[in-house]
Every structure is written in C-alpha cells, then in structure tokens.
Design a protein around this motif. Structure first.
Motif, PDB file in Angstrom:
ATOM      1  N   ALA A   9       0.760  -1.750  -0.119  1.00 27.73           N
ATOM      2  CA  ALA A   9       0.154  -0.012   0.118  1.00 27.73           C
ATOM      3  C   ALA A   9       1.087   1.311  -0.281  1.00 27.73           C
ATOM      4  N   ARG A  10       1.920   0.933   0.221  1.00 25.33           N
ATOM      5  CA  ARG A  10       2.731   2.316   0.917  1.00 25.33           C
ATOM      6  C   ARG A  10       3.681   2.691  -0.303  1.00 25.33           C
ATOM      7  N   VAL A  33       2.260   1.681  -4.227  1.00 28.66           N
ATOM      8  CA  VAL A  33       1.249   2.706  -4.128  1.00 28.66           C
ATOM      9  C   VAL A  33       0.876   3.950  -3.934  1.00 28.66           C
ATOM     10  N   GLN A  34       1.410   4.087  -3.064  1.00 28.86           N
ATOM     11  CA  GLN A  34       0.949   5.916  -2.522  1.00 28.86           C
ATOM     12  C   GLN A  34       2.211   6.775  -3.009  1.00 28.86           C
ATOM     13  N   LEU A  35       4.023   5.871  -3.041  1.00 27.31           N
ATOM     14  CA  LEU A  35       4.691   6.268  -3.082  1.00 27.31           C
ATOM     15  C   LEU A  35       4.575   7.161  -4.976  1.00 27.31           C
ATOM     16  N   ARG A  36       4.347   5.344  -5.618  1.00 25.13           N
ATOM     17  CA  ARG A  36       4.500   5.603  -6.927  1.00 25.13           C
ATOM     18  C   ARG A  36       2.536   7.171  -7.472  1.00 25.13           C
ATOM     19  N   ARG A  37       2.164   6.928  -7.035  1.00 23.01           N
ATOM     20  CA  ARG A  37       1.066   7.647  -7.167  1.00 23.01           C
ATOM     21  C   ARG A  37       1.663   9.581  -7.066  1.00 23.01           C
ATOM     22  N   ALA A  38       1.966   9.574  -6.623  1.00 26.69           N
ATOM     23  CA  ALA A  38       2.442  10.771  -5.528  1.00 26.69           C
ATOM     24  C   ALA A  38       3.503  11.367  -6.815  1.00 26.69           C
ATOM     25  N   ARG A  58       2.668  12.133 -10.044  1.00 28.06           N
ATOM     26  CA  ARG A  58       1.492  13.392  -9.881  1.00 28.06           C
ATOM     27  C   ARG A  58       2.849  14.859  -9.874  1.00 28.06           C
TER      28      ARG A  58
END
Length: 78
Positions: A61-62, A64-69, A72
């Motif tokens: 989950a972390r 995935v969160q970092l890749r999305r950031a 962006r």
C-alpha cells in the motif's frame, strides 16, 4: 547474491523445520468464536506467516501511494 540468498533461505527453512519438530505439544488456540488444537510450533509458524503477510500488505500500500505521488509530481513538472 542469488546463491547466497538461496543458501540463507534453505538454512532458515531447516531451522524452522527443526523448531516445529521439537515443539509438537498440542495447545488450544482461541480466536473470537473459533477454537483449534494444534502443535505449538505450527501455531507460532502460522502467526509469523500472518504477520509477514500483513507487513507485505502494508508495504505494498505504501509503495502504491509513493508511486502515485511520484506520477503527480512528474505531471506537475511537465
């Protein structure tokens, strides 16, 4: 590096198997309304595997969160 990792993995596997074989006394495990009787070694191994799976889920989950950031931030720069 691959051979070293394989050797370490096999050593850990052997140690786990010895641990399970030496801890064969049965214990009752209660979880909410369920109840099981299983060897102590198996119970500890099961708890470790569940903990590992929770760790992998949190790490995934972390990531995935970092890749999305990162995506962006890349779009914002362009």
């Amino acid at each position: 590096a691959l051979w070293s990792a394989l050797i370490v993995g096999f050593v850990i596997l052997i140690v786990l198997l010895v641990f399970i074989m030496q801890n064969t006394d049965s214990a009752t495990v209660h979880f909410f309304a369920w109840e099981w009787n299983l060897p102590i070694g198996v119970g500890v191994l099961l708890a470790a595997v569940c903990g590992g799976l929770l760790t992998v889920a949190a790490a995934t989950a972390r990531i995935v969160q970092l890749r999305r950031a990162a995506k962006r931030n890349l779009k914002a720069r362009l």
